[in-house]
Design an enzyme around this catalytic site. Structure first.
Site, PDB file in Angstrom:
ATOM      1  N   ASP A  20     -38.745  -0.008   2.314  1.00 25.54           N
ATOM      2  CA  ASP A  20     -39.174  -0.498   3.548  1.00 25.54           C
ATOM      3  C   ASP A  20     -38.405   0.335   4.883  1.00 25.54           C
ATOM      4  OD1 ASP A  20     -40.008  -2.349   5.749  1.00 25.54           O
ATOM      5  OD2 ASP A  20     -38.239  -3.456   5.687  1.00 25.54           O
ATOM      6  N   ASP A  43     -38.032  -0.494   8.362  1.00 20.65           N
ATOM      7  CA  ASP A  43     -37.080  -1.326   9.505  1.00 20.65           C
ATOM      8  C   ASP A  43     -36.168  -2.301   8.610  1.00 20.65           C
ATOM      9  OD1 ASP A  43     -38.745  -0.652  11.854  1.00 20.65           O
ATOM     10  OD2 ASP A  43     -40.186  -1.987  11.163  1.00 20.65           O
TER      11      ASP A  43
END
Length: 198
Positions: free
Chosen positions: A10, A12
């Site tokens: 991922d 963020d």
């Protein structure tokens, strides 16, 4: 010969230090309701401590992929995330993420290929990666204080890759190495705290 296992990251709060910036934006002068809707806000965010070096190390043992979500009401966020990756990792064939970027609102759609997903939150299908049938696993970044880039996460993942070469099963390798080290890979999904503006 066993192929490299797949590792999905991922962006963020895993590669990019997002919440610490978005949480302190003064929204009074903005024309949108939430900080993640501000055009261009995702372009110049700093990397998480140790993330750039971690990717370089992990690319030796894993086939790396990006699996991230962008706010639906912020069209620039989708482009900004690609530009961020190009800035820190390049945008040619030497990049560990070259043509291996998936931006989606349902990360569970990608777990069928097997692999490990490192994501800080259970949402958008991340927790559905805990699936024995597809040999996939979700590791919640930062749930265990040891499993962050600036601590033991790289060493843990490299140990998992080594165990995978012997067992051929990624999920079981990850769980066995975690159990031996005393790591907790993820928390409960029903009590996860969101930021105040989410």
């Amino acid at each position: 010969m066993v192929m490299k296992p797949k590792l999905f990251l991922d962006m963020d709060n895993v590669l990019v230090d997002t919440l610490s910036i978005l949480n302190v934006i003064d929204m009074r002068s903005e024309k949108v309701k939430k900080p993640d809707q501000i055009p261009g806000v995702f372009r110049d965010l700093p990397p998480m401590i140790g993330a750039i070096e971690a990717v370089k190390s992990l690319s030796e043992n894993y086939e790396l992929h990006i699996l991230s979500t962008a706010p639906w009401q912020n069209a620039s966020a989708w482009q900004d995330k690609l530009l961020w990756l190009a800035q820190y990792f390049g945008d040619d064939k030497q990049s560990p993420f070259y043509k291996r970027v998936t931006l989606t609102h349902d990360k569970s759609l990608a777990h069928g290929v097997g692999g490990i997903l490192i994501d800080d939150r259970p949402y958008h299908g991340a927790s559905q990666w805990n699936d024995e049938m597809t040999d996939s696993l979700w590791i919640q970044y930062g749930y265990d204080a040891h499993l962050v880039w600036s601590a033991q996460l790289v060493n843990y993942l490299n140990a998992v890759a080594k165990a995978y070469k012997v067992s051929g099963t990624l999920r079981l390798s990850a769980e066995a190495v975690a159990k031996q080290a005393g790591y907790q890979l993820f928390g409960q999904n029903d009590n996860f705290e969101k930021a105040h503006w989410e």
